[in-house]
Structure formats: structure tokens, C-alpha cells
Scaffold this motif. Structure first.
Motif, PDB file in Angstrom:
ATOM      1  N   GLY A 244    -119.355  17.168   8.189  1.00  0.00           N
ATOM      2  CA  GLY A 244    -118.340  17.029   7.223  1.00  0.00           C
ATOM      3  C   GLY A 244    -118.370  18.095   6.211  1.00  0.00           C
ATOM      4  N   SER A 245    -117.477  18.089   5.601  1.00  0.00           N
ATOM      5  CA  SER A 245    -117.347  18.961   4.197  1.00  0.00           C
ATOM      6  C   SER A 245    -116.969  18.257   2.932  1.00  0.00           C
ATOM      7  CB  SER A 245    -116.309  20.316   4.433  1.00  0.00           C
ATOM      8  OG  SER A 245    -115.171  19.894   4.581  1.00  0.00           O
ATOM      9  N   GLY A 246    -116.921  18.842   1.884  1.00  0.00           N
ATOM     10  CA  GLY A 246    -116.629  18.252   0.612  1.00  0.00           C
ATOM     11  C   GLY A 246    -115.758  19.353  -0.102  1.00  0.00           C
ATOM     12  N   GLU A 247    -115.638  19.087  -1.361  1.00  0.00           N
ATOM     13  CA  GLU A 247    -114.568  19.939  -2.269  1.00  0.00           C
ATOM     14  C   GLU A 247    -115.628  20.981  -2.842  1.00  0.00           C
ATOM     15  OE1 GLU A 247    -111.264  16.856  -3.647  1.00  0.00           O
ATOM     16  OE2 GLU A 247    -112.743  17.492  -4.989  1.00  0.00           O
ATOM     17  N   GLY A 248    -116.880  20.817  -3.234  1.00  0.00           N
ATOM     18  CA  GLY A 248    -117.794  21.789  -3.895  1.00  0.00           C
ATOM     19  C   GLY A 248    -118.436  21.359  -5.102  1.00  0.00           C
ATOM     20  N   TRP A 249    -118.863  22.374  -5.785  1.00  0.00           N
ATOM     21  CA  TRP A 249    -120.051  22.060  -6.922  1.00  0.00           C
ATOM     22  C   TRP A 249    -119.620  23.020  -7.910  1.00  0.00           C
ATOM     23  CZ3 TRP A 249    -125.851  22.665  -6.856  1.00  0.00           C
ATOM     24  CH2 TRP A 249    -126.402  22.284  -7.790  1.00  0.00           C
ATOM     25  N   ARG A 250    -119.432  22.716  -9.336  1.00  0.00           N
ATOM     26  CA  ARG A 250    -119.155  23.633 -10.448  1.00  0.00           C
ATOM     27  C   ARG A 250    -120.185  23.078 -11.524  1.00  0.00           C
ATOM     28  NH1 ARG A 250    -114.076  26.154 -10.643  1.00  0.00           N
ATOM     29  NH2 ARG A 250    -112.836  25.599  -8.804  1.00  0.00           N
ATOM     30  N   ILE A 251    -120.600  24.153 -12.115  1.00  0.00           N
ATOM     31  CA  ILE A 251    -121.572  24.128 -13.345  1.00  0.00           C
ATOM     32  C   ILE A 251    -121.079  24.760 -14.523  1.00  0.00           C
ATOM     33  CG2 ILE A 251    -123.513  23.529 -11.930  1.00  0.00           C
ATOM     34  CD1 ILE A 251    -124.538  26.435 -12.799  1.00  0.00           C
ATOM     35  N   ASP A 252    -121.292  24.449 -15.674  1.00  0.00           N
ATOM     36  CA  ASP A 252    -120.661  24.933 -17.032  1.00  0.00           C
ATOM     37  C   ASP A 252    -121.480  24.389 -17.993  1.00  0.00           C
ATOM     38  OD1 ASP A 252    -119.048  26.434 -18.427  1.00  0.00           O
ATOM     39  OD2 ASP A 252    -117.157  25.416 -18.121  1.00  0.00           O
ATOM     40  N   THR A 253    -121.486  25.349 -18.912  1.00  0.00           N
ATOM     41  CA  THR A 253    -121.926  24.916 -20.532  1.00  0.00           C
ATOM     42  C   THR A 253    -123.657  24.647 -20.333  1.00  0.00           C
ATOM     43  OG1 THR A 253    -119.893  23.668 -20.834  1.00  0.00           O
ATOM     44  CG2 THR A 253    -121.513  23.540 -22.556  1.00  0.00           C
TER      45      THR A 253
END
Length: 296
Positions: A244-253
Motif C-alpha cells: 500500500g501507500s501513504g500520504e508522504g513525509w514533510r521536513i521543515d525548520t
């Protein structure tokens, strides 16, 4: 502004580059095995700023000076990456890592408007985001702090099992080889890995500890960096399997801090306490006895 850089791409997927100019001191050399390798060829200059004297902690003692490198991805127009950042997919379909001001997982950024973002597809993929270069030498107390928001496919039954996941890796040889931040001598102070990736679905990071599942929004991760990081490259790596899949990954700051010394940095020795003289007690004079009368 220097000349526009030429880039040689040796990867299956296009690399997103941080603008048109890059300093050769930030160029990433091909990896030893040749896979997903890329190198920047072009201008030599100061388009990428060096570290700044930190205006906030760490608190450094003696003659050590607090230093800092930061990035919040808000100084570029999506999907471009800032200077010094590169993205590539050695395996799997597009997209590569980009900057984004919208989309999933929500919220899209820790500091508005942008964050670095990658999807989580339903096929095997290996998606890399590299930041070059960190030089911590003749220094101490290096730390990396960043904010991350992930929703990556994981088991709904076993809270310790992940299927798709993200890891933090580091190169200590200018991008020739990479290893997990923990194997390189670093350690998580907070916000570390939360699951182990399944070994039976083809993930490129099968069997490794990773971030997986749903973080429920942005969380803070603090990492103690290895003691010496000469020409270090930090890598955020997202890998997915064949289910399956997912929504993803975000990095910041992103915030890297350390205490910088140098050959001329000799801490001032603490002065030895001056001994306090113990006063001597003056003996009291003995009274003179009265004279004895002379006998007649």
C-alpha cells in the motif's frame, strides 16, 4: 552571481537542484557503488552562505564560539530546493523531493509557507534528499534539530511494524558512502525512530528502524551529531515497499548548531584560589610574680 552550473546526472530520475548556481564546495561526489550518483560541476564562489555565529543556544564555554546553519525552505518558490540541497530517486517513479506549500500530510509546513516534501507511493521506491555540507572539526556538541510531519504506510495491528518509512543518514566522506545516523555515532535526543520496517515486502530499508505510521502533525526531532563531521552530508531517505501507500513525509525548520574551536582556542585556565593565611595566636604574657621579701 556566478555562472550557471552544469550538472551531470547519473540517476534514473531527474535531480531537483537548488537554483541555477552552486558552490563547488557543496558538490556531492558520486557514491562508491555508482548508483544514484550525481555531481555538480560549475561555479566556484560564495553563493551558498557559510555557517553563521549562532544567535541562540548552544551555550559554549571557554573560547568556543556557538555556530549555526539553518533552513526553513521559505526563501524559494516551489518546487525549487534551496542552495546546497539535492534530491534524487535511485529507485521508483517521480516525483523527487521538492518544496511545497500545500498538500498532504497536513499541515503542509511548520514555518509558512514551505516545507520539503515527498510522496509515499504504492510501489517500491527509494527517494533521497541530501544537504551538503556540514563541517564540524575542532569543535564539539554538534546537534541537528528539525521538524517533521509524516504519514507513511504501517501496520494497523502491530505498533512496532512499518511498511514504508523514513530514515536519517549521514556521509562523513563528502558523499562517497552513507550510513544511518546511529551507526555513524550519532544519537537521538528526542523524536527518534518509532518502528521497524518489514522484511517481506521489498523495501530498500527492510529490517531497519525508521519513522513510520502517522506522526499526527509536525513533531520535533533532536539529534546529537557524531563528534567529528568533516564535509558531512545529511540525507533524509524515504523508502516504500510493494504494497500500500501513504500520504508522504514533510521536513521543515532545519537547525544545525555546534561549538567551534580552533588551533588558537586555548581555554583560559581557572585561577587557583589564593590560600588564606591562618593568623597565629599571639601568646598572652605571663604575669611577673611579685618579689619575695629578703629574710633578715
Amino acid at each position: 552571481m556566478g555562472r550557471a552550473a552544469r550538472f551531470t546526472i547519473r540517476a534514473a530520475t531527474v535531480v531537483v537542484l537548488a537554483g541555477a548556481v552552486i558552490s563547488s564546495s557543496r558538490a556531492i561526489a558520486p557514491r562508491a557503488d555508482g548508483s544514484a550518483a550525481y555531481e555538480a560541476v560549475g561555479s566556484v564562489g560564495s553563493d551558498i552562505p557559510g555557517p553563521l555565529v549562532a544567535s541562540s543556544p548552544p551555550q559554549c564555554g571557554g573560547c568556543l564560539q556557538p555556530m549555526e546553519e539553518t533552513e526553513n525552505f521559505d526563501g524559494v518558490v516551489p518546487p525549487a530546493l534551496p542552495f546546497g540541497w539535492m534530491a534524487t530517486n535511485p529507485e521508483g517513479p517521480p516525483p523527487v523531493w521538492i518544496t511545497s506549500a500545500s498538500g498532504l500530510p497536513d499541515p503542509p509546513a511548520d514555518t509558512l509557507p514551505n516545507a520539503a516534501s515527498i510522496d509515499d507511493p504504492g510501489v517500491i521506491s527509494d527517494k533521497l534528499l541530501d544537504f551538503c555540507c556540514i563541517n564540524i572539526f575542532e569543535a564539539c556538541c554538534g546537534e541537528l534539530t528539525f521538524r517533521q510531519n509524516f504519514n507513511l504506510e504501517a501496520s494497523g495491528k502491530d505498533p512496532n511494524l512499518g511498511f514504508d518509512g523514513g530514515v536519517l543518514e549521514i556521509s562523513l566522506d563528502q558523499g562517497q558512502t552513507y550510513q544511518d545516523i546511529l551507526d555513524a555515532g550519532g544519537g537521538f535526543i528526542s523524536g527518534g525512530y518509532n518502528r521497524t520496517i518489514s522484511t517481506d515486502r521489498g523495501s530498500p530499508i527492510a529490517g531497519r528502524r525508521a519513522w513510520s505510521g502517522n506522526s499526527g502533525g509536525f513533531i520535533t526531532t533532536v539529534v546529537a551529531l557524531p563528534g567529528i563531521v568533516p564535509g558531512g552530508v545529511l540525507r533524509w531517505r524515504m523508502a516504500s515497499d510493494n504494497s500500500g501507500s501513504g500520504e508522504g513525509w514533510r521536513i521543515d525548520t532545519i537547525d544545525v548548531t555546534w561549538c567551534q574551536g580552533g588551533p588558537s582556542c586555548t581555554p583560559t585556565p581557572s585561577p587557583s584560589p589564593t590560600p588564606t593565611a591562618t593568623p597565629r595566636v599571639t601568646p598572652r604574657p605571663r604575669p611577673t610574680p611579685p618579689p619575695r621579701p629578703t629574710p633578715r
